[in-house]
Design a protein around this motif. Structure first.
Motif, short mmCIF file in Angstrom:
data_model
loop_
_atom_site.label_atom_id
_atom_site.label_comp_id
_atom_site.label_asym_id
_atom_site.label_seq_id
_atom_site.Cartn_x
_atom_site.Cartn_y
_atom_site.Cartn_z
N SER A 92 0.81 -1.34 0.01
CA SER A 92 0.19 -0.16 -0.04
C SER A 92 0.93 1.32 0.01
N ARG A 93 2.13 1.13 -0.53
CA ARG A 93 2.91 2.32 -0.57
C ARG A 93 2.87 2.79 -1.81
N ALA A 94 2.37 2.37 -2.87
CA ALA A 94 2.62 2.73 -4.30
C ALA A 94 1.30 3.56 -4.61
N VAL A 95 1.41 4.37 -5.48
CA VAL A 95 0.14 5.21 -6.16
C VAL A 95 0.33 5.14 -7.66
N VAL A 96 -0.53 4.60 -8.38
CA VAL A 96 -0.71 4.67 -9.81
C VAL A 96 -0.48 6.17 -10.32
N SER A 97 0.42 6.06 -11.44
CA SER A 97 0.90 7.50 -11.68
C SER A 97 1.09 7.51 -13.28
N HIS A 98 1.57 8.59 -13.80
CA HIS A 98 1.96 8.74 -15.13
C HIS A 98 1.04 8.09 -16.34
N GLU A 99 1.71 7.36 -17.17
CA GLU A 99 0.78 6.82 -18.27
C GLU A 99 -0.19 5.84 -17.62
N SER A 100 0.00 5.32 -16.64
CA SER A 100 -1.20 4.22 -16.29
C SER A 100 -2.24 5.32 -15.48
N ALA A 101 -1.89 6.21 -14.79
CA ALA A 101 -2.99 7.08 -14.28
C ALA A 101 -3.74 7.84 -15.66
N ALA A 102 -2.98 8.26 -16.46
CA ALA A 102 -3.68 8.64 -17.62
C ALA A 102 -4.87 7.77 -18.16
N THR A 103 -4.71 6.65 -18.32
CA THR A 103 -5.30 5.63 -18.53
C THR A 103 -6.55 5.59 -17.56
N ARG B 159 -4.80 3.83 -4.95
CA ARG B 159 -4.57 5.34 -5.25
C ARG B 159 -4.06 5.74 -6.54
N VAL B 160 -4.51 6.91 -7.03
CA VAL B 160 -4.03 7.23 -8.37
C VAL B 160 -3.63 8.76 -8.30
N THR B 161 -2.76 9.17 -9.06
CA THR B 161 -2.74 10.72 -8.94
C THR B 161 -3.78 11.41 -9.51
N THR B 162 -3.86 12.67 -9.38
CA THR B 162 -5.10 13.31 -9.91
C THR B 162 -4.70 13.72 -11.27
N PRO B 163 -5.58 14.20 -12.28
CA PRO B 163 -5.28 14.60 -13.38
C PRO B 163 -4.31 15.71 -13.46
N LEU B 164 -4.34 16.45 -12.85
CA LEU B 164 -3.30 17.55 -12.87
C LEU B 164 -2.05 16.97 -12.40
N ARG B 165 -1.75 16.37 -11.52
CA ARG B 165 -0.41 15.77 -10.98
C ARG B 165 0.08 14.83 -12.15
N THR B 166 -0.83 13.93 -12.74
CA THR B 166 -0.60 12.97 -13.82
C THR B 166 -0.07 13.71 -14.97
N LEU B 167 -0.61 14.75 -15.37
CA LEU B 167 -0.13 15.55 -16.59
C LEU B 167 1.33 16.08 -16.35
N VAL B 168 1.45 16.68 -15.16
CA VAL B 168 2.82 17.35 -14.80
C VAL B 168 3.89 16.00 -14.81
N ASP B 169 3.37 15.04 -14.32
CA ASP B 169 4.37 13.92 -14.23
C ASP B 169 4.87 13.25 -15.35
N ILE B 170 3.79 13.39 -16.53
CA ILE B 170 4.20 12.97 -17.70
C ILE B 170 4.96 13.98 -18.58
N ASP C 220 -2.52 15.65 -4.48
CA ASP C 220 -2.03 14.96 -5.56
C ASP C 220 -2.87 13.46 -5.79
N VAL C 221 -3.43 13.19 -4.91
CA VAL C 221 -3.71 11.57 -4.76
C VAL C 221 -5.29 11.38 -4.57
N SER C 222 -5.76 10.74 -5.44
CA SER C 222 -7.13 10.40 -5.13
C SER C 222 -7.35 8.83 -5.06
N GLU C 223 -8.55 8.73 -4.08
CA GLU C 223 -8.78 7.14 -3.83
C GLU C 223 -9.50 6.49 -4.88
N ARG C 224 -9.34 5.27 -5.19
CA ARG C 224 -10.06 4.39 -6.01
C ARG C 224 -10.57 3.24 -5.08
#
Length: 198
Positions: A77-88, A134-145, A126-130
């Motif tokens: 439970s330490r990871a947050v889905v991010s970058h391209e995976s979060a965009a998906t 957990r996944v990065t927010t759309p704003l954070r996702t785009l910045v990460d990409i 920067d994180v939302s619960e599913r």
């Protein structure tokens, strides 16, 4: 089946239902399944052994992003889905990646060829619960990409998708990028201009 066994099974199903059908050996043990009982359920075909100490209910009907719950459990439970995976997850852009992208805290030492790890402390905003991850927010996702200097056309499409669906505003995206990474802010600005002229 005894009442205790039915109750134990019900509690296991409830836990797994919150995690895409997955559960850990530690979770099963806390519900009363000894390691011997766990081995029995795998051999009997009731559970699939997905990884060391990680199982999935055989009867679980897979959902769209259930595999993300698997990697959350893998990371303890330490990871947050991010970058391209979060965009998906957010349905923005058309990024292709053969691996699941996860942001983990610095010092995280686990590795798996199926995941691409990014190291950062993510603020709660920067994180939302599913369900199950957990996944990065759309704003954070785009910045990460943008930080990874990805394809500008792809980034422009993702920004346009996010704006059209109301997930972001251009002003907030510019502001968030400037506060996180000046280089990402530059890529985002060029992608915004490209999206506006296309």
């Amino acid at each position: 089946m005894s009442t205790d066994r039915r109750e134990r099974r019900r509690r296991l199903f409830e836990a797994a239902a919150q995690q895409g059908g997955y559960f850990t050996a530690a979770q099963a043990k806390s519900l009363g399944y000894s390691y011997q009982a766990q081995a029995h359920h795998v051999e009997a075909g009731n559970w699939w052994r997905v990884d060391r100490g990680l199982f999935r209910l055989v009867e679980w009907v897979p959902g769209t992003h259930d595999e993300l719950a698997r990697w959350t459990l893998w990371s303890r439970s330490r990871a947050v889905v991010s970058h391209e995976s979060a965009a998906t997850v957010h349905g923005i852009g058309e990024f292709e990646s053969g691996r699941i992208h996860l942001t983990v805290p610095p010092g995280f030492t686990m590795h798996d060829d199926a995941v691409a790890l990014h190291y950062a402390h993510l603020p709660a905003d920067d994180v939302s619960e599913r369900s199950g991850y957990r996944v990065t927010t759309p704003l954070r996702t785009l910045v990460d990409i943008a930080t990874n200097a990805s394809d500008e056309d792809q980034l422009a499409r993702a920004i346009d998708d996010a704006r059209r669906t109301g997930l972001i505003t251009t002003r907030r995206l510019r502001s968030r990028a400037e506060s996180l990474d000046p280089r990402a802010a530059l890529y985002i600005e060029r992608a915004i201009q490209q999206a506006e002229t296309s």
